[in-house]
Design an enzyme around this catalytic site. Structure first.
Site, PDB file in Angstrom:
ATOM      1  N   SER A  72       0.857  -1.186   0.000  1.00  0.00           N
ATOM      2  CA  SER A  72       0.000   0.000   0.000  1.00  0.00           C
ATOM      3  C   SER A  72       0.889   1.230   0.000  1.00  0.00           C
ATOM      4  O   SER A  72       2.083   1.145   0.308  1.00  0.00           O
ATOM      5  CB  SER A  72      -0.868  -0.013   1.267  1.00  0.00           C
ATOM      6  N   TYR A  79      -2.306  -1.542  10.180  1.00  0.00           N
ATOM      7  CA  TYR A  79      -2.260  -1.621   8.723  1.00  0.00           C
ATOM      8  C   TYR A  79      -0.931  -1.076   8.195  1.00  0.00           C
ATOM      9  O   TYR A  79      -0.257  -1.715   7.385  1.00  0.00           O
ATOM     10  CB  TYR A  79      -3.430  -0.831   8.145  1.00  0.00           C
TER      11      TYR A  79
END
Length: 243
Positions: A139, A152
């Site tokens: 990401s 995350y």
């Protein structure tokens, strides 16, 4: 057509969103694809849509025994595995002081441990194939930081580093490992988020990406067209991280 016609690829988190786009693109370009997910009905429906070149298998990416079974079934159905897209991932939103240990660990288990177990499970099959490409979906949260999603971000930075270590270890087996770092992509989850839309509007490319655009990048990395790329980050974020 046919850019990956010799490839047998496992895609995790493949039932919907980006994972489904990856599976469709790979099948369109000639690969056989094993779609895995915890979403059984959606995964089975996608495999049925894609026909004889696709197989759905349920997979909790945190379970090593099931990983090994998936690889065995993939080999039995289509032959040795030569591609893996570690796409399965979750996010939990909370500030650090309110985030429970259990919720933090859950994100790490899926996003980080799942990638480790996937790479570990497929390397033997890729040795049989004589070639392999592993694409780990990270990401922009593996490039920069974001508030309120520390698990995350931690997991996606870890995936970036894990990909580099695996690239070094697996190179003698003719197996490449790279990480992909999407920004805002118009999946079902993002489509309902006004915050994501407003952020994308301020990027140099002022819109969310599409799953198909990310699928084109994954296709390139699974294919032999990227044969000199390993241990690298491939960012697709509309220029967000240039700001």
């Amino acid at each position: 057509m046919g850019r990956v016609s010799t490839k047998n690829v496992i895609v995790t988190g493949g039932a919907r969103g980006m994972g489904a786009a990856f599976a469709r693109k790979l099948v369109d370009e000639g690969a056989t694809v094993v779609i895995t997910d915890v979403l059984g009905a959606e995964g089975a429906a996608l495999a049925a849509e894609l026909g004889d070149s696709a197989l759905f298998l349920p997979l909790d990416v945190t379970d090593e025994a099931v990983w090994n079974d998936v690889v065995a079934q993939a080999e039995s159905k289509f032959g040795p595995v030569s591609g893996l897209v570690n796409n399965a991932g979750i996010v939990h939103v909370d500030p650090i002081e309110k985030l429970s240990e259990a919720d933090y660990r859950k994100v790490i288990d899926v996003n980080q441990l799942g990638v480790f177990l996937g790479m570990k499970a497929v390397i033997g099959s890729m040795r049989k194939a004589g070639v392999g490409s592993i694409v780990n979906i990270s990401s922009t949260g593996g490039i920069i930081g974001y508030s309120n999603i520390i698990g995350y971000v931690a997991s996606k930075w870890a995936v970036r580093g894990m990909s580099k270590t695996a690239a070094q270890e697996f190179a003698p087996d003719n197996v490449r490992v790279n990480s992909v770092h999407p920004g805002i992509v118009a999946t079902e989850m993002v489509a309902s988020s006004d915050r994501s839309t407003s952020i994308a509007a301020k990027q140099p490319i002022a819109r969310p990406g599409t799953p198909e655009e990310l699928a084109n990048l994954v296709l390139f990395l699974i294919s032999d067209e990227s044969s000199y790329s390993t241990g690298s980050e491939f960012i697709a974020d509309g220029g967000f991280t240039t700001q």
